[in-house]
Enzyme design. Structure first.
Site: not given
Ligand SMILES: *Cc1c(COP(=O)(O)O)cnc(C)c1O
Length: 480
Positions: A66, A68, A243, A272, A275, A281
């Site tokens: 973790y 954060e 974007d 992203t 792509k 991903r």
């Protein structure tokens, strides 16, 4: 140097044995997926094949941690190695795109957009409001402040490209959260040419006065002039958000330079990483220094805990994207799209905007007498994997559609060049010419069912197999 192919092959052979010892059906499905991807013509414009180094980086114990917060400022202890990973991925991203600031935590493109929206609202709406209320922090606002805030907040308007013109759901499409958190309007393309009309967009922006102008697309087969987008945003006082989920690889690979490179012009750029950029991903946000502090709070304000294993894979992918090999790849992606488009045009097929100058082609299948759904299914029968897509003012609606969207990033990674892409167009036209619409049970014309003439699928599969065998996918991986 070690034989990377041999190492990759043995890594996967062993990994699958370990997986099979717990759930053999997952190991089987994983093998089957590789076999399927190897044996089909993948023309889905948003897909690619990441390198074994990128894929292997995702399968580690970073998944167990973790973290954060941000580098050096975590809500959990023991994050020193995650810090190394995230700092390196961000540094690579900043250098690769020439950005002031990079945020590599978003889990996907949509998450990156949510972070961007949130940070724009925090910076441009909440910030000035706090100043006005002389409050240091949102926690200092009283119930009455909130009441007034909600009433007076004023401009929370977003102007984005409509879905059927090639925009994305998150660009203000009403059913999407972006169409609910913002008061939205959408811009389209010129109905005659299918091209963006910057003058019409400026007129619309002047009238609507958006807080956010979103540029970028998922199915627009042309380049965008971001200098013009900047002028429009400045003219109306909007934050320019770009974007680049689809074309980040063409930016990284220096195909889109000057006014076609969004990074120097936008306040905030989202993407992203899986792509055309050919990474794991995931998502990415690039921002100016002004927006950076609010983007930095993306986790845990908008996002769940960072996926450190994926951030590590992003660092590996960005390192790949810095190379001359990747630049050559990106240029081939664009050249191959040209060849594919010409291959259709010379065989009499119709393309939205009449061609392409990026990595994607939008084939209008109405001239074959088919819906997008029928074309997509018939092509899949022949081993050609595509997706149906609306065309502007689509007569068949967003479900059946009239278009087939095609992209060259994946097959270019396999090594396909001009000869192969011309052949791909030829084979696809053969399938579509030999497909006829079916009828419903009641005997009326169907938008979904179709009849593909006997023998065509086999013939096309055999012709594809020849090309696919010549350009093997993950040649280093032998699971036999
Ligand atoms: C693909 C895409 C997204 C969404 O990416 P996910 O990783 O699937 O969330 C967002 N915006 C655009 C323009 C896209 O093409």
């Amino acid at each position: 140097m070690a034989d990377i192919d041999a190492l990759t092959s043995s890594a996967y052979a062993h990994a699958l044995e370990v997986i099979a010892s717990v759930e053999p059906r997952i190991a089987d499905a994983t093998r089957a997926e590789l076999a399927d991807q190897r044996s089909s013509l993948k023309l889905i414009a948003s897909e690619n094949y990441a390198s074994p180094a990128v894929l292997l980086t995702m399968g580690t114990w970073f998944s167990d941690k973790y973290a954060e917060g941000t580098v050096g400022h975590r809500f959990y202890a023991g994050c020193q190695n995650v810090d190394t990973v995230e700092a390196l991925a961000a540094e690579h991203a900043r250098e690769l795109f020439g950005a002031e600031y990079a945020y590599v935590q978003p889990h996907s493109g949509i998450d990156a957009n949510l972070v961007a929206f949130w940070s724009i609202l925090a910076h441009r709406v909440e910030g000035p409001w706090l100043e006005k209320a002389a409050a240091k922090n949102v926690n200092d606002l009283t119930e009455a402040d909130w009441e007034a805030l909600r009433k007076e907040l004023g401009n929370q308007r977003l102007l984005g490209m409509s879905l059927d013109a090639g925009g994305h759901l998150t660009h203000g499409f009403r059913p999407n959260i972006s169409g609910k958190m913002f008061h939205q309007q959408q811009y389209g393309t010129n109905p005659e040419t299918g091209l963006l009309d910057y003058d019409a967009l400026l007129a619309k922006a002047r009238e609507f006065k958006p807080l956010v102008l979103v540029a970028g697309y998922s199915a627009y087969p042309r380049r965008v002039n971001f200098a013009k987008m900047r002028e429009i945003a400045d003219e109306v006082g909007a934050t320019l958000m770009v974007d680049m989920a689809h074309f980040a690889g063409l930016v990284a690979g220096k195909v889109f330079t000057g006014e076609e490179n969004p990074v120097p012009y936008a306040d905030i750029v989202t993407s992203t990483t899986h792509k055309s950029l050919r990474g794991p991903r995931g998502g990415l946000v690039l921002a100016t220094g002004e927006l950076a502090p609010s983007v930095d709070r993306g986790c845990p304000m908008v996002l769940g805990g960072p996926m450190s294993h994926v951030m590590a894979a992003k660092a590996v992918a960005f390192a790949e994207a810095r190379t001359e090999d990747f630049q050559a790849y990106a240029h081939r992606v664009a050249e191959n799209a040209q060849t594919l488009a010409e291959g259709f045009l010379k065989r009499g097929a119709k393309l939205v905007t009449g061609g392409t100058d990026n990595h994607l082609v939008l084939l209008d299948v109405t001239s074959f007498g088919l819906t997008g759904r029928q074309a997509e299914s018939a092509l899949l029968d022949a081993g050609v994997v595509t997706n149906r897509n609306s065309v502007p003012a689509d007569p068949n609606g967003a479900w059946y559609t009239s278009g087939i969207r095609l992209g060259t990033p994946a097959l270019t990674t396999r090594g396909f060049g001009a000869e192969e892409f011309d052949r791909v167009a030829e084979l696809m036209v053969e399938v579509l010419r030999n497909t006829t619409p079916g009828t419903t049970k009641a005997g009326t014309p169907s938008q979904a069912s179709y009849v593909l003439a006997d023998g065509v699928a086999d013939r096309v599969r055999a012709a594809s197999a020849e090309m696919l065998d010549k350009h093997p996918l993950y040649p280093g991986i032998d699971l036999s």
